[in-house]
Design a protein around this motif. Structure first.
Motif, mmCIF file in Angstrom:
data_model
loop_
_atom_site.group_PDB
_atom_site.id
_atom_site.type_symbol
_atom_site.label_atom_id
_atom_site.label_comp_id
_atom_site.label_asym_id
_atom_site.label_seq_id
_atom_site.Cartn_x
_atom_site.Cartn_y
_atom_site.Cartn_z
ATOM 1 N N LYS A 1 52.885 30.937 -41.961
ATOM 2 C CA LYS A 1 52.388 32.042 -41.161
ATOM 3 C C LYS A 1 50.872 31.950 -40.997
ATOM 4 N N ASN A 2 50.444 32.071 -39.742
ATOM 5 C CA ASN A 2 49.022 32.012 -39.380
ATOM 6 C C ASN A 2 48.334 30.680 -39.686
ATOM 7 N N LYS A 3 49.108 29.668 -40.003
ATOM 8 C CA LYS A 3 48.527 28.334 -40.167
ATOM 9 C C LYS A 3 48.339 27.717 -38.781
ATOM 10 N N THR A 4 47.263 26.987 -38.647
ATOM 11 C CA THR A 4 46.976 26.408 -37.337
ATOM 12 C C THR A 4 47.902 25.225 -37.066
ATOM 13 N N ILE A 5 48.594 25.308 -35.962
ATOM 14 C CA ILE A 5 49.480 24.213 -35.555
ATOM 15 C C ILE A 5 48.667 23.173 -34.810
ATOM 16 N N LYS A 6 47.810 23.670 -33.948
ATOM 17 C CA LYS A 6 46.992 22.759 -33.156
ATOM 18 C C LYS A 6 45.795 23.535 -32.611
ATOM 19 N N ASN A 7 44.653 22.857 -32.523
ATOM 20 C CA ASN A 7 43.444 23.434 -31.945
ATOM 21 C C ASN A 7 43.175 22.805 -30.596
ATOM 22 N N TYR A 8 42.837 23.624 -29.645
ATOM 23 C CA TYR A 8 42.407 23.103 -28.360
ATOM 24 C C TYR A 8 41.115 23.808 -27.991
ATOM 25 N N GLY A 9 40.350 23.218 -27.126
ATOM 26 C CA GLY A 9 39.132 23.895 -26.694
ATOM 27 C C GLY A 9 38.337 23.013 -25.780
ATOM 28 N N GLY A 10 37.379 23.622 -25.116
ATOM 29 C CA GLY A 10 36.530 22.825 -24.247
ATOM 30 C C GLY A 10 35.510 23.674 -23.536
ATOM 31 N N LEU A 11 34.543 22.982 -22.979
ATOM 32 C CA LEU A 11 33.465 23.659 -22.268
ATOM 33 C C LEU A 11 33.858 23.824 -20.809
ATOM 34 N N GLU A 12 33.669 25.006 -20.325
ATOM 35 C CA GLU A 12 33.954 25.277 -18.921
ATOM 36 C C GLU A 12 32.634 25.532 -18.208
ATOM 37 N N THR A 13 32.484 24.932 -17.063
ATOM 38 C CA THR A 13 31.230 25.073 -16.319
ATOM 39 C C THR A 13 31.466 25.907 -15.076
ATOM 40 N N ARG A 14 30.607 26.849 -14.876
ATOM 41 C CA ARG A 14 30.710 27.697 -13.680
ATOM 42 C C ARG A 14 29.364 27.659 -12.977
ATOM 43 N N LEU A 15 29.298 26.917 -11.914
ATOM 44 C CA LEU A 15 28.045 26.749 -11.208
ATOM 45 C C LEU A 15 28.218 27.181 -9.775
ATOM 46 N N SER A 16 27.248 27.923 -9.271
ATOM 47 C CA SER A 16 27.278 28.188 -7.847
ATOM 48 C C SER A 16 25.860 28.379 -7.358
ATOM 49 N N GLY A 17 25.669 28.046 -6.109
ATOM 50 C CA GLY A 17 24.335 28.177 -5.562
ATOM 51 C C GLY A 17 24.387 28.502 -4.101
ATOM 52 N N ARG A 18 23.369 29.184 -3.650
ATOM 53 C CA ARG A 18 23.292 29.557 -2.236
ATOM 54 C C ARG A 18 21.928 29.166 -1.711
ATOM 55 N N TYR A 19 21.907 28.634 -0.504
ATOM 56 C CA TYR A 19 20.641 28.363 0.153
ATOM 57 C C TYR A 19 20.695 29.030 1.508
ATOM 58 N N LEU A 20 19.697 29.887 1.749
ATOM 59 C CA LEU A 20 19.643 30.593 3.028
ATOM 60 C C LEU A 20 18.989 29.695 4.054
ATOM 61 N N LEU A 21 19.756 29.353 5.077
ATOM 62 C CA LEU A 21 19.168 28.525 6.133
ATOM 63 C C LEU A 21 18.318 29.394 7.047
ATOM 64 N N ASN A 22 18.807 30.563 7.348
ATOM 65 C CA ASN A 22 17.961 31.606 7.915
ATOM 66 C C ASN A 22 18.559 32.918 7.473
ATOM 67 N N LYS A 23 18.055 34.011 7.993
ATOM 68 C CA LYS A 23 18.408 35.261 7.323
ATOM 69 C C LYS A 23 19.888 35.643 7.446
ATOM 70 N N ASP A 24 20.603 35.063 8.390
ATOM 71 C CA ASP A 24 22.025 35.384 8.416
ATOM 72 C C ASP A 24 22.911 34.143 8.426
ATOM 73 N N PHE A 25 22.404 33.122 7.809
ATOM 74 C CA PHE A 25 23.181 31.888 7.767
ATOM 75 C C PHE A 25 22.884 31.198 6.437
ATOM 76 N N SER A 26 23.920 30.916 5.691
ATOM 77 C CA SER A 26 23.673 30.292 4.403
ATOM 78 C C SER A 26 24.703 29.217 4.108
ATOM 79 N N ILE A 27 24.334 28.371 3.174
ATOM 80 C CA ILE A 27 25.241 27.331 2.703
ATOM 81 C C ILE A 27 25.396 27.522 1.204
ATOM 82 N N LYS A 28 26.623 27.361 0.732
ATOM 83 C CA LYS A 28 26.870 27.586 -0.685
ATOM 84 C C LYS A 28 27.680 26.437 -1.260
ATOM 85 N N LEU A 29 27.427 26.185 -2.526
ATOM 86 C CA LEU A 29 28.125 25.116 -3.213
ATOM 87 C C LEU A 29 28.584 25.670 -4.547
#
Lengths: 409, 922
Positions: free
Chosen positions: B625-653
């Motif tokens: 009971k409560n003994k670890t059967i297996k461990n899993y894990g990892g780093l998750e990356t959450r990246l986002s960016g916006r560049y305004l080409l002009n005031k009502d037009f943008s590109i996002k990645l």
């Protein structure tokens, strides 16, 4: 939606209810005419050899369209089995699509067997090397009386096999059943036609034994009975056959030889998928269908499909006997396998009927005795003898009069 | 507030003494005390009675000494440099007001305007004319916030005042430049500079100020100006709140915010979308957005950007909702009246969320009204719904209660038809939400939710399932820069099947999953450039994979109880919203997630280098009971960016990676209520995905039109799928049936929205592919020879048109149209004979497709009249679902009956379904 249309009522509640039910019931499931979307003609290989010393059979056919009636046999193929000792067993086509080994042989343990089929279009298919799958001896075969209502009463034949869960075993079953036939309207004498014109017959003692015979049915198609695990999952009970109480098969004495064939897990999976895919259908329990791979593949190109499983199985069998009275001690069984009307034609007609071989002498016409029994109808012809259909007086019509070697009384 | 105004106005009409008449001289020392304490001292020592609103005053301390001065002088000094005015009543009563002066007389020009031009200082003046707030309030129906600026000075004759201040983002505190500030119905307007500062001269009194900018949308404030003053506007724009569908006020954010691939569905506005069975269905609306599809009618799952139905994290007030649907998805399990909105993240998922690969559906329940009892009710052909907002402590605490139910059982029972009478179909859901403002820095919210479904499809089996959710959220603000929110939640999902047929194999089957978790999230507004967001979360799972018991005395079913599964999922996350410059904004998030599969468990081990099956078992491990059967894990990356080409037009990645530790086991191609969830264990590895997305966002004519074009490429690993003919239910060694493979999905999504005008709505088109590859060195663990093949939810073309046409204010007409490619299916391609029987041969998996799906719905809304005095506001909705009567197949299947193969197709709605429903709001 069919269901909802059928309900013809003006009540609004009914409308809503029906509407709702239409949603939830299978009313929305309707049959449609499926045409084969994209038909591929695929070779189907039914190859099964065992450790029994005999001529083995292999059947080849092709898949067919839904619209078609049956399978097309695959003819003119070259079929052979090679073992790891270098023996080659050649199979020759004896009838359309059926190939029989040219010699008798049996599969032996620890030898690899592989099947090769070369079709007339030069496609070559081979199986993975398979070894004899050795199972445990069949534990038992039992008959079980089932008392239900009139229609469902009868006898269940069950096979019991070891399926140790740590070293799991997989079986399929075939059987041979034999039952005793006693000619119901039998006479030790027969009427021989001396002359048709003038009509003349002569009664002589029968020369062949035709009172007691035996009929055997060989069922070499794997049975599909339900399986139950018993005894902490070590024993599996499989329903081999159900015989209704008033079936003539068990009217006298019945015997069944149940053959337990050990197959591999992969073969078991193959057979169970075949079965499941042909019965699935609920909205919730849709099974993930797909092409079922066996152990045979194309040598020409990997993508070319072939259906079938080349089995090399060991067989263990057990035979049981029982009488109707063993199961139903105070009851009488059905005594006629067929309808046995008796007639008493006038002499000239009698001669013709006897000569045709369809009818047999049974007894003297009792209505010609004095006093005549009350049931006699003298508007009917009252010839000298009562005659019966041949099958009622000669058991060799429905079986053999040679007692099988295994038969025990 | 209003009450106070009423009192002051009442007092205005009285004839009271002039302040100057009060000549008592006062000597008092105020040493480091607050103004309220100062007033209390005056009350105690000199018998004055102050009337004021405590909340107006800060704890700012004053240090003033008085000797023999009049009360007016004392008050003048106390309230110097504040917005407060006072009025001294006859009986030593003193009324403190904010901004305004209480006049003892009506001004001379109250009934007419006289313009006086003071030529000397060239400031246009008017005789000081009191600003009567009640007029404004009563004419103000839009509930725009009203603020008062400056201290009213009766001697000030100017007619225009300077209003200045900063416009900042309320979350990040970053200044917003180029925000235009316009006085409505005038030509006055300025823009903020790079520090977010603005200055504008506006007419005395009541003005409506409108700010608008890319990213902030339009906001309005009613400003009553009495003097020069400052107005700092913190725009309560949520950076995650991209792209609010339908609601036009925040539309520009889709260009400006950094996240890519997010949507929002608002409850109130979704009522204009045609209904099925008289119910608003926000989840259905969600599926009309690009990138989100359902498996078809009558299935409750969503496929987001080529992901499986189990890859969506559906949160209702922070607690996981395992089955968001009633009745196979025909109805949503959310009460449309109590639901505020659904935020959908399908591209970049904020780091605070995790545990599912494809999307987050963040559903928020309304906060109850703090001052008024309100309610909403509807009656449709199948369901009834009521929701109430009940203030418990005025201005402090409130309760929302909602309940929905079908009356179908009652209808079914009242029918004569016998087969219908035994049928069963019912569901209900209940929700309660409590929200309380403990003080200005603490806020508590608690939600309880329960939903239940019962139905019988065949006469011998009854299915039931239910969701239970409990969550508590505590928001605390430490100071202007730091705040936290702590949530504790519990979710439970259970289903059961009772099979009661003719034979002796009757059984009851139960499944359940239970999770309890806590999450602490902290926000640190470091500077204008950085906004941090960090925290931890932990969750404990308990899964009861199945229990089968004989039902009734005659049942021969052998009881089977699979051992429970336990798991612990935890994560730490950190995210920074970094504004590099006005054009370039990025969001960097990291999340480390871990999962421990816990005992007790008996786990089989299979020979290495062999397929997993009953023959290759090499050992059995026993975990306590409560003994670890297996461990899993990892780093998750959450990246986002916006560049305004002009005031009502943008590109996002955007780049998004995630892990998922629990999976549904389903033979069905659709999400069905009897899908079981399974935790990752010794054999079943977590699913993993990476997504790269790129988008272009453009607004035309303010935010009247909105265009977006997004593309994505997604790779996933260890996506569970199943062997052909797998047995998943009650399988003790289910790992022998599961295959984990690679997924690949890509697509392009196009969306045009029209947010304003008589005709509004959107057009969405998605082209996408979703492929899966199940390869292995062993034939029995391969599907389709180990090649990539279309997943069950691969629907390349998906087109949605949602439109609403307002005929008049009261009548509106809406239509939506949906088209999608039929989903892949494994089709029988012929028969064959084998060992004396006829069987069906199936194609390779998912080689064919069912016919394309399309549907048109129409609806007509008739609103009750808009008279204010009316007790309730009501509307009728008439809609027709599937106007074209298209018989969209839901599934096809084949059965061998007496050696003949028969083909069947099932469909849910094959005829047009008209419905009418009545809704009332009070």
């Amino acid at each position: 939606m069919k269901k909802y249309r059928k309900i013809n009522t003006n009540r609004i509640t009914a409308y809503i209810g029906a509407f709702f039910i239409a949603l939830i019931t299978s009313g929305c499931i309707e049959e449609f005419n499926a045409t084969t979307e994209s038909f591929e003609s695929i070779l189907v290989v039914d190859a099964w050899i065992t450790d029994e010393f005999k001529e083995h059979h292999i059947k080849l056919s092709r898949t067919y369209r839904f619209e078609q009636d049956g399978a097309t046999p695959e003819q003119n193929a070259e079929v052979s089995i090679t073992d790891s000792n270098g023996n080659i067993y050649i199979f020759n086509e004896v009838s359309e699509g059926t190939y029989v080994s040219s010699v008798m042989f049996n599969a032996k343990p620890n030898i690899d067997y592989s099947l090769t089929v070369e079709t007339s279009d030069n496609s070559i298919y081979t199986s993975k090397p398979e070894r004899l799958v050795i199972g445990d001896e069949i534990v038992n075969v039992e008959s079980l009386k089932i008392e239900n209502n009139q229609e469902n009463s009868g006898v269940e034949i069950n096979a019991f096999s070891m399926i140790n869960s740590n070293d799991p075993k997989y079986y399929v079953y075939t059987y041979e059943e034999t039952y005793k036939i006693i000619a119901p309207l039998w006479s030790p004498v027969e009427a021989k036609v001396v002359s048709i014109n003038p009509p003349e017959v002569e009664l002589v003692l029968k020369t062949k034994q035709d009172k007691i015979c035996y009929t055997t049915n060989v069922v070499d198609k794997a049975v599909a009975g339900s399986k139950t695990k018993l005894n902490g999952n070590t024993i599996q009970k499989t329903l081999i056959k159900f015989i209704p109480k008033y079936d003539y098969e068990i009217a006298n004495r019945y015997s069944i030889l149940v053959k337990q064939h050990s197959i591999s897990r992969a073969a078991d999976k193959f057979y169970s998928l075949l079965k499941e895919f042909s019965t699935s259908g609920s909205l919730f329990s849709q099974i993930q269908t797909g092409f079922i791979d066996g152990n045979i593949s194309s040598q020409n190109e990997a993508e070319q499909k072939v259906i079938g499983f080349f089995n090399v199985s060991s067989t263990s069998s057990k035979r049981i006997f029982f009488n109707f009275t063993d199961l139903y001690p105070n009851e009488t069984s059905i005594d006629l396998p067929v309808d046995c009307p008796t007639i008493t034609p006038e002499l000239d007609e009698l001669v013709e009927l006897l000569a045709s071989g369809d009818m047999l002498y049974y007894i003297y016409n009792p209505c010609l005795l004095a006093p005549a029994p009350e049931y006699c109808d003298f508007d009917e012809p009252q010839g000298p003898y009562q005659i019966v259909p041949k099958v009622c007086g000669d058991c060799t019509e429905s079986g053999t009069n040679i007692k099988p070697e295994f038969w025990e009384e | 507030m209003r009450k106070l105004i009423a009192i002051t106005l009442f007092m205005v009409s009285l004839n009271f003494l002039n302040a100057q008449q009060n000549q008592d001289l006062i000597s008092i020392d105020f040493n480091d005390i607050s103004r309220t304490d100062a007033m209390h001292q005056l009350e105690e020592k000199f018998n004055y009675q102050f009337y004021f609103v405590k909340e107006w005053f800060s704890q700012e301390k004053i240090n003033i000494n008085f000797k023999n001065v009049t009360i007016s002088k004392v008050l003048n000094q106390i309230f110097e440099d504040t917005n407060f005015n006072y009025f001294i009543l006859k009986n030593k009563g003193i009324v403190i007001t904010q901004n305004r002066v209480i006049y003892s007389d009506l001004p001379d020009n109250f009934f007419g305007n006289k313009k006086v031009i003071d030529k000397n200082n060239r400031i246009e003046t008017e005789s000081a004319r009191p600003v009567f707030k009640n007029k404004i309030v009563s004419s103000n129906k839009t509930r725009t916030e009203t603020v008062s600026i400056g201290k009213e000075n009766p001697l000030d004759k100017r007619t225009k005042y300077k209003l200045s201040g900063y416009i900042r983002d309320s979350k990040t505190g970053m200044p917003w430049s180029n925000v235009s500030i316009v006085v409505k119905n005038t030509v006055l307007g300025v823009e903020t500079d790079k520090n977010g500062y603005y200055q504008i001269t506006i007419p005395r009194g009541y003005n409506t100020i409108e700010t608008s900018s890319i990213g902030l949308g339009k906001t309005q404030k009613n400003v009553i100006i009495y003097n020069d003053g400052t107005l700092n506007i913190n725009l309560s724009e949520n950076i995650e709140e991209l792209d609010e569908i339908i609601v036009s006020s925040k539309q520009t954010s889709n260009v400006v915010d950094s996240e890519i691939g997010t949507n929002e569905v608002d409850s109130e506005k979704s009522k204009n979308i045609p209904l099925v069975m008289g119910e608003r269905n926000m989840l259905k609306v969600a599926t009309a957005l690009p990138g989100i599809t359902t498996a078809g009618e009558g299935s409750s799952g969503f496929n987001v950007r080529g992901g499986k139905t189990d890859q969506n994290l559906i949160l209702l007030d922070n607690a996981v909702l395992y089955n968001p649907a009633h009745f196979f998805g025909i109805f949503q399990a959310l009460n449309p009246f109590t639901t505020k909105n659904i935020k959908i993240y399908k591209g970049s998922v904020p780091a605070q969320f995790g545990g599912r690969l494809s999307s987050v559906f963040d559903i928020t329940t309304k906060d109850g009204s703090l001052d008024k009892f309100k309610g909403e009710a509807s009656i449709g052909p199948v369901t009834g719904n009521i929701a109430l907002e009940i203030p418990i402590i005025k201005e402090k605490a409130s309760l929302v209660l909602g309940g929905r139910s079908t009356y179908s059982n009652w209808i079914l029972n009242s029918l004569d038809n016998k087969s219908l009478k035994n049928s069963k179909a019912s569901f209900y859901d209940l929700i309660g939400k409590f929200n309380a403002k403990i003080d200005s820095t603490n806020e508590v919210r608690a939600t309880a939710y329960y939903s239940n479904d019962d139905f019988s499809i065949t006469s011998d089996s009854v299915y039931g399932y239910n969701n239970l959710l409990l969550s508590v959220l505590w928001n605390k603000k430490f100071n202007d820069k730091n705040s936290s929110s702590l949530s504790i939640s519990k979710s439970q999902y259970k289903f059961n099947i009772n099979y009661d047929g003719q034979s002796n194999d009757n059984f009851g089957y139960d499944y359940g999953i239970d999770e309890i978790g806590a999450k602490l999230r902290l926000v640190y507004l470091h500077s204008d450039k950085h906004k941090f967001n960090y925290g931890v979360s932990v969750k404990k799972y308990e899964v009861n994979p199945g229990k089968k018991e004989p039902l009734g005395e005659n049942s021969a079913v052998i009881p089977l109880n699979l051992e429970n599964e336990y798991g612990l999922e935890s994560a730490v996350f950190l995210e920074d919203g970094y504004k590099i410059n006005n054009k370039f904004l990025i969001n960097v998030g990291l999340r480390y997630s871990m999962f421990q599969a816990l005992g007790s468990s008996l786990t089989r081990v299979y020979e290495t280098g062999q397929p997993r099956n009953n023959e290759t078992v090499s050992d059995t491990l026993n975990f306590g009971k409560n003994k670890t059967i297996k461990n899993y894990g990892g780093l998750e990356t959450r990246l986002s960016g916006r560049y305004l080409l002009n005031k009502d037009f943008s590109i996002k990645l955007g780049y998004n990676s995630a892990y998922q530790y629990l999976h549904t086991l389903s033979n069905n191609t659709t999400l069905s209520p009897i899908d079981t969830w399974k935790l990752s264990d010794y054999h079943i590895k977590p699913q993993k995905s990476q997504q790269l997305s790129l988008g272009l966002f453009k607004n035309i004519n303010g935010n009247d039109y909105e265009l977006s074009l997004e593309g994505y490429y997604k790779k996933s690993e260890n996506v569970p799928d199943f062997k052909t003919g797998a047995q998943l239910l009650l399988n003790e060694n289910v790992e022998t049936e599961i295959l984990q493979g690679k997924g690949k999905a890509y697509g392009i999504e196009f969306l045009v929205k029209k947010n304003k005008g008589k005709l509004s709505g959107w057009f969405a088109y998605t082209y996408s592919k979703s492929l899966i590859k199940l390869d292995s060195p062993f034939k029995e663990e391969q599907i389709n020879n180990g090649n990539y093949f279309p997943s069950n939810y691969d629907k390349p073309h998906n087109l949605n048109i949602v439109s609403n046409f307002k005929v008049t204010r009261r009548f509106s007409f809406s239509a939506n149209f949906e088209y999608q490619t039929g989903r892949p299916v494994t089709y029988p391609i012929g028969n064959f004979d084998y060992q004396g029987d006829t069987y069906v041969i199936y194609s390779e998996r998912n080689k064919f497709r069912i016919p394309d799906y399309y549907r048109l719905d129409l609806s007509f809304n008739i609103e009750g009249n808009h008279k204010l005095k009316k007790l309730g506001h009501s509307y009728w909705n008439i809609s027709v679902y599937n106007v074209l009567g298209r018989n969209n197949p839901y599934s096809v299947f084949f059965v061998t009956e007496n050696g003949n193969v028969k083909a069947y197709k099932s469909s849910i709605f094959s005829v047009p379904i008209p419905t009418i429903s009545y809704n009332i709001k009070f």
